[in-house]
Every structure is written in structure tokens, then in C-alpha cells.
Scaffold this motif. Structure first.
Motif, PDB file in Angstrom:
ATOM      1  N   TYR B   6     -12.005  -8.615   0.821  1.00 45.02           N
ATOM      2  CA  TYR B   6     -11.561  -7.656   1.889  1.00 45.02           C
ATOM      3  C   TYR B   6      -9.969  -7.544   1.579  1.00 45.02           C
ATOM      4  O   TYR B   6      -9.092  -8.226   1.598  1.00 45.02           O
ATOM      5  CB  TYR B   6     -11.861  -8.185   3.288  1.00 45.02           C
ATOM      6  CG  TYR B   6     -13.284  -8.672   3.526  1.00 45.02           C
ATOM      7  CD1 TYR B   6     -14.419  -7.855   3.377  1.00 45.02           C
ATOM      8  CD2 TYR B   6     -13.528  -9.988   3.822  1.00 45.02           C
ATOM      9  CE1 TYR B   6     -15.616  -8.176   3.317  1.00 45.02           C
ATOM     10  CE2 TYR B   6     -14.985 -10.376   3.943  1.00 45.02           C
ATOM     11  CZ  TYR B   6     -16.050  -9.334   3.578  1.00 45.02           C
ATOM     12  OH  TYR B   6     -17.288  -9.896   3.705  1.00 45.02           O
ATOM     13  N   PHE B   7      -9.777  -6.014   2.151  1.00 48.31           N
ATOM     14  CA  PHE B   7      -8.185  -5.722   2.147  1.00 48.31           C
ATOM     15  C   PHE B   7      -7.701  -4.882   3.351  1.00 48.31           C
ATOM     16  O   PHE B   7      -8.724  -4.449   4.176  1.00 48.31           O
ATOM     17  CB  PHE B   7      -7.667  -4.831   0.774  1.00 48.31           C
ATOM     18  CG  PHE B   7      -7.981  -5.482  -0.642  1.00 48.31           C
ATOM     19  CD1 PHE B   7      -6.993  -6.347  -0.831  1.00 48.31           C
ATOM     20  CD2 PHE B   7      -9.030  -5.418  -1.330  1.00 48.31           C
ATOM     21  CE1 PHE B   7      -7.063  -6.981  -2.045  1.00 48.31           C
ATOM     22  CE2 PHE B   7      -9.150  -5.859  -2.410  1.00 48.31           C
ATOM     23  CZ  PHE B   7      -7.972  -6.835  -2.981  1.00 48.31           C
ATOM     24  N   SER B   8      -6.359  -5.343   3.631  1.00 45.92           N
ATOM     25  CA  SER B   8      -5.693  -4.422   4.716  1.00 45.92           C
ATOM     26  C   SER B   8      -6.463  -4.977   6.104  1.00 45.92           C
ATOM     27  O   SER B   8      -6.572  -6.155   6.097  1.00 45.92           O
ATOM     28  CB  SER B   8      -6.008  -2.821   4.335  1.00 45.92           C
ATOM     29  OG  SER B   8      -5.407  -2.124   5.263  1.00 45.92           O
ATOM     30  N   TRP B   9      -6.636  -3.759   6.937  1.00 40.37           N
ATOM     31  CA  TRP B   9      -7.141  -4.100   8.096  1.00 40.37           C
ATOM     32  C   TRP B   9      -8.559  -4.660   8.104  1.00 40.37           C
ATOM     33  O   TRP B   9      -9.004  -5.387   9.200  1.00 40.37           O
ATOM     34  CB  TRP B   9      -7.069  -2.813   8.901  1.00 40.37           C
ATOM     35  CG  TRP B   9      -7.761  -1.675   8.513  1.00 40.37           C
ATOM     36  CD1 TRP B   9      -6.977  -0.552   8.168  1.00 40.37           C
ATOM     37  CD2 TRP B   9      -9.121  -1.199   8.821  1.00 40.37           C
ATOM     38  NE1 TRP B   9      -8.126   0.607   7.900  1.00 40.37           N
ATOM     39  CE2 TRP B   9      -9.343   0.157   8.474  1.00 40.37           C
ATOM     40  CE3 TRP B   9     -10.247  -1.771   9.213  1.00 40.37           C
ATOM     41  CZ2 TRP B   9     -10.528   0.750   8.313  1.00 40.37           C
ATOM     42  CZ3 TRP B   9     -11.453  -1.297   9.175  1.00 40.37           C
ATOM     43  CH2 TRP B   9     -11.620   0.178   8.575  1.00 40.37           C
ATOM     44  N   ALA B  55     -15.459  -0.989  -3.868  1.00 47.08           N
ATOM     45  CA  ALA B  55     -15.510  -0.932  -5.321  1.00 47.08           C
ATOM     46  C   ALA B  55     -16.557  -1.984  -5.840  1.00 47.08           C
ATOM     47  O   ALA B  55     -16.303  -3.221  -5.202  1.00 47.08           O
ATOM     48  CB  ALA B  55     -14.066  -1.537  -5.455  1.00 47.08           C
ATOM     49  N   GLN B  58     -14.614  -4.188  -9.339  1.00 47.82           N
ATOM     50  CA  GLN B  58     -13.148  -3.213  -9.730  1.00 47.82           C
ATOM     51  C   GLN B  58     -13.298  -2.067  -9.959  1.00 47.82           C
ATOM     52  O   GLN B  58     -12.244  -1.312 -10.384  1.00 47.82           O
ATOM     53  CB  GLN B  58     -12.082  -4.259 -10.638  1.00 47.82           C
ATOM     54  CG  GLN B  58     -12.156  -5.608 -10.102  1.00 47.82           C
ATOM     55  CD  GLN B  58     -10.982  -6.464 -10.744  1.00 47.82           C
ATOM     56  OE1 GLN B  58     -10.383  -5.732 -11.587  1.00 47.82           O
ATOM     57  NE2 GLN B  58     -10.593  -7.355 -10.254  1.00 47.82           N
ATOM     58  N   GLU B  59     -14.487  -1.221  -9.885  1.00 47.10           N
ATOM     59  CA  GLU B  59     -14.524   0.087 -10.007  1.00 47.10           C
ATOM     60  C   GLU B  59     -14.832   0.971  -8.738  1.00 47.10           C
ATOM     61  O   GLU B  59     -15.926   0.313  -8.042  1.00 47.10           O
ATOM     62  CB  GLU B  59     -15.687   0.300 -11.105  1.00 47.10           C
ATOM     63  CG  GLU B  59     -14.986   0.317 -12.292  1.00 47.10           C
ATOM     64  CD  GLU B  59     -15.983   0.818 -13.501  1.00 47.10           C
ATOM     65  OE1 GLU B  59     -16.797   1.987 -13.234  1.00 47.10           O
ATOM     66  OE2 GLU B  59     -16.034   0.068 -14.407  1.00 47.10           O
ATOM     67  N   LEU B  60     -14.345   1.888  -8.199  1.00 45.21           N
ATOM     68  CA  LEU B  60     -14.953   2.487  -7.109  1.00 45.21           C
ATOM     69  C   LEU B  60     -16.320   2.910  -7.280  1.00 45.21           C
ATOM     70  O   LEU B  60     -16.646   3.471  -8.348  1.00 45.21           O
ATOM     71  CB  LEU B  60     -13.963   3.980  -6.725  1.00 45.21           C
ATOM     72  CG  LEU B  60     -12.543   3.624  -6.213  1.00 45.21           C
ATOM     73  CD1 LEU B  60     -11.877   4.984  -6.451  1.00 45.21           C
ATOM     74  CD2 LEU B  60     -12.799   3.266  -4.929  1.00 45.21           C
ATOM     75  N   ALA B  74     -15.520  -5.264  -3.477  1.00 40.35           N
ATOM     76  CA  ALA B  74     -14.345  -5.026  -2.450  1.00 40.35           C
ATOM     77  C   ALA B  74     -14.336  -4.058  -1.391  1.00 40.35           C
ATOM     78  O   ALA B  74     -15.031  -2.806  -1.697  1.00 40.35           O
ATOM     79  CB  ALA B  74     -13.093  -4.956  -3.385  1.00 40.35           C
ATOM     80  N   PHE B  76     -12.362  -1.751   1.344  1.00 37.46           N
ATOM     81  CA  PHE B  76     -10.948  -1.458   1.744  1.00 37.46           C
ATOM     82  C   PHE B  76     -10.796  -0.215   2.238  1.00 37.46           C
ATOM     83  O   PHE B  76     -11.599   0.538   2.028  1.00 37.46           O
ATOM     84  CB  PHE B  76     -10.031  -1.567   0.487  1.00 37.46           C
ATOM     85  CG  PHE B  76     -10.376  -1.210  -0.729  1.00 37.46           C
ATOM     86  CD1 PHE B  76     -10.282   0.258  -0.998  1.00 37.46           C
ATOM     87  CD2 PHE B  76     -11.089  -1.871  -1.691  1.00 37.46           C
ATOM     88  CE1 PHE B  76     -10.703   0.907  -2.016  1.00 37.46           C
ATOM     89  CE2 PHE B  76     -11.255  -1.393  -2.951  1.00 37.46           C
ATOM     90  CZ  PHE B  76     -11.445  -0.053  -3.171  1.00 37.46           C
ATOM     91  N   PRO B  78      -9.117   3.712   2.696  1.00 35.14           N
ATOM     92  CA  PRO B  78      -8.413   4.590   1.966  1.00 35.14           C
ATOM     93  C   PRO B  78      -7.179   4.450   1.442  1.00 35.14           C
ATOM     94  O   PRO B  78      -6.322   3.842   2.174  1.00 35.14           O
ATOM     95  CB  PRO B  78      -8.487   6.059   2.871  1.00 35.14           C
ATOM     96  CG  PRO B  78      -9.408   5.880   3.747  1.00 35.14           C
ATOM     97  CD  PRO B  78      -9.447   4.368   4.084  1.00 35.14           C
ATOM     98  N   MET B  79      -6.792   4.379   0.098  1.00 36.55           N
ATOM     99  CA  MET B  79      -5.768   3.795  -0.568  1.00 36.55           C
ATOM    100  C   MET B  79      -4.401   4.820  -0.172  1.00 36.55           C
ATOM    101  O   MET B  79      -4.546   5.830   0.024  1.00 36.55           O
ATOM    102  CB  MET B  79      -5.764   3.882  -2.002  1.00 36.55           C
ATOM    103  CG  MET B  79      -7.090   3.067  -2.278  1.00 36.55           C
ATOM    104  SD  MET B  79      -7.564   3.516  -4.035  1.00 36.55           S
ATOM    105  CE  MET B  79      -9.269   3.257  -4.076  1.00 36.55           C
ATOM    106  N   THR B  80      -3.269   4.003  -0.189  1.00 40.19           N
ATOM    107  CA  THR B  80      -1.995   4.792   0.153  1.00 40.19           C
ATOM    108  C   THR B  80      -0.933   4.153  -0.597  1.00 40.19           C
ATOM    109  O   THR B  80      -0.077   3.446  -0.325  1.00 40.19           O
ATOM    110  CB  THR B  80      -1.632   4.457   1.794  1.00 40.19           C
ATOM    111  OG1 THR B  80      -1.658   2.849   1.899  1.00 40.19           O
ATOM    112  CG2 THR B  80      -2.633   4.853   2.779  1.00 40.19           C
ATOM    113  N   GLY B  81      -1.187   4.653  -1.849  1.00 34.04           N
ATOM    114  CA  GLY B  81      -0.230   4.285  -3.107  1.00 34.04           C
ATOM    115  C   GLY B  81       0.986   5.396  -2.902  1.00 34.04           C
ATOM    116  O   GLY B  81       0.995   6.241  -2.112  1.00 34.04           O
ATOM    117  N   GLY B  82       1.798   5.001  -4.013  1.00 33.98           N
ATOM    118  CA  GLY B  82       2.788   6.229  -4.402  1.00 33.98           C
ATOM    119  C   GLY B  82       4.037   5.804  -3.503  1.00 33.98           C
ATOM    120  O   GLY B  82       4.231   4.971  -2.674  1.00 33.98           O
TER     121      GLY B  82
END
Lengths: 147, 82
Positions: B6-9, B55, B58-60, B74, B76, B78-82
Motif C-alpha cells: 500500500y502506498f500514500s494515503w 499494479a 509492478q505493472e499497472l 500494489a 495506490f 493516482p500518481m503525482t510525479g514530475g
């Protein structure tokens, strides 16, 4: 292709120097640098960036490979940091080298759009002890449709 | 056994970064339904399918994807990269 997912600070000019050192016959170099926006104790004290070790590197590699398929570029670089970052610090950078500027610009934009929404990073902002997770913007997801 | 991460919130609200579980679920969707029955924390976290991504190895993946070959799943936002 150069990809680095790291906690450490990086020196933009040093990275560009290394990136271009081995390139031959390029006519265009486009770079983008992402910086932590905000003012300390006013809008942002620091940011915590979390990522999915393993998947992050694989996912960035897939995005870069797709960029190579779509545009005639000579090389590409992606550096993305994680961990604690303060306003003004560099979060990430991309660089694309090509013979012509159109390819270099478009490839860099494509890379950025996909890194934003498809690389497994999550940002948390902290101000005066209060924290919140940054939500993905719908326009970032929509930006992928133009490709 | 399959490893859930699990990631983030999602990590914060479930209260752990991951766990190994036995499951009979065949798809992500079935797994989510199973998790929701475990505890109110899970049912709250997974109540809105639009608020998170998944994922497999490790693949969406999509919610109807098979997890029969999954070693690592996994969850998580929605991603917030960049």
C-alpha cells in the motif's frame, strides 16, 4: 538512455555536461527541470515524495523506450528524486537530444506528461505541521490524450 | 500467498505498508471485495474504485485483471510525479 531515481541532490549543469559528452551530431537539446514550488512557512515547509521502488525504474524505462519509438531522438535523460524536499529544491529533470528541435521539444513534453501521471510517485505537502497528499490533477490525465 | 503493498494515503488509512495474504480471489475486483470484508478500514479505503489504482507484479493493471499469477499486488492513488 540515462535514468536515475534518487534521494540525493543533483547538479543540473553537471548532469547536462555528462549527458552531452558522448553525444555526436546533435542539433538540439531540450531540458526541463521541476522545482518544488512554494514559500517556507507561508505556503509550504517541505514536500515528501514517496515512490514504488522497482516499479518506478521499470515504468520510467518503458516511458523512455516509447519516446524513442515515437520520435527521432538521439538520447534521453530522466532524473527523479524522492524523500524530503524543500521549496526551491530541484525535484526532477528530463533532457532530450535530437538532430532537430521539433523532435527534442515534443519528446521532452511527452516524457513529462507521462512521468507526471504514469510514474509511481506520490507527493505529500507539509505546512506548519499539517500535511496533505497532493491530488492528481484531471488536466494531467487529460494531457495524455493528445499523444 | 500474495504480497499486498500500500502506498500514500492508502498505507496511512490501512495502517500498514503491506501484508502477505492467502486469497481465493481470481481477479483484482474479487480481491478488493474480499479485503473490504476484513475490516472497516479496508471497506472505507476501497469504497470508491475511481480513487485508486492497482499494479500486479509492478505493472499497472485493471480491476478485472487476473491475479492468479500475482506475487505482488500494489494499491495506490493516482500518481503525482514530475
Amino acid at each position: 538512455m540515462y535514468i536515475s531515481v534518487q534521494n540525493e541532490f543533483f547538479d543540473f549543469s553537471e548532469e547536462i555536461k555528462n549527458f552531452t559528452a558522448t553525444l555526436d551530431n546533435i542539433g538540439a537539446l531540450v531540458t526541463f527541470t521541476g522545482i518544488v514550488r512554494g514559500q517556507k512557512s507561508k505556503t509550504l515547509d517541505y514536500m515528501l515524495i514517496e515512490h514504488y521502488p522497482g516499479m518506478t525504474e521499470t515504468q520510467i524505462k518503458l516511458i523512455v523506450e516509447e519516446t524513442f519509438k515515437r520520435w527521432k531522438i538521439c538520447d534521453a535523460l530522466v532524473i527523479h528524486r524522492y524523500g524530503k524536499l524543500e521549496p526551491g529544491e530541484t525535484i526532477m529533470m528530463v533532457a532530450t537530444a535530437a538532430q532537430h528541435r521539433k523532435e527534442a521539444f515534443e519528446a521532452a513534453e511527452y516524457l513529462m506528461d507521462y512521468l507526471k501521471s504514469r510514474a509511481p510517485f506520490w507527493k505529500k505537502e507539509v505546512l506548519n505541521g499539517k500535511e496533505h497528499w497532493v491530488e492528481a490533477a484531471s488536466e494531467d490525465e487529460a494531457a495524455l490524450n493528445r499523444w | 500467498m500474495v504480497d499486498l503493498i500500500y502506498f500514500s494515503w492508502i498505507r496511512e488509512r490501512i495502517g500498514k505498508s503491506g501484508e502477505s495474504i492467502e486469497t481465493r480471489a481470481a481477479t483484482v475486483f474479487e480481491l478488493i471485495e474480499e479485503l473490504k470484508k476484513k475490516d472497516v478500514r479496508y471497506s472505507e479505503v476501497f469504497s470508491d474504485l475511481g480513487s485508486f489504482r492497482v499494479a500486479i507484479n509492478q505493472e499497472l493493471a485493471s480491476f478485472d485483471a487476473s491475479i492468479l499469477e500475482a506475487k505482488e499486488i500494489a494499491f495506490f492513488p493516482p500518481m503525482t510525479g514530475g
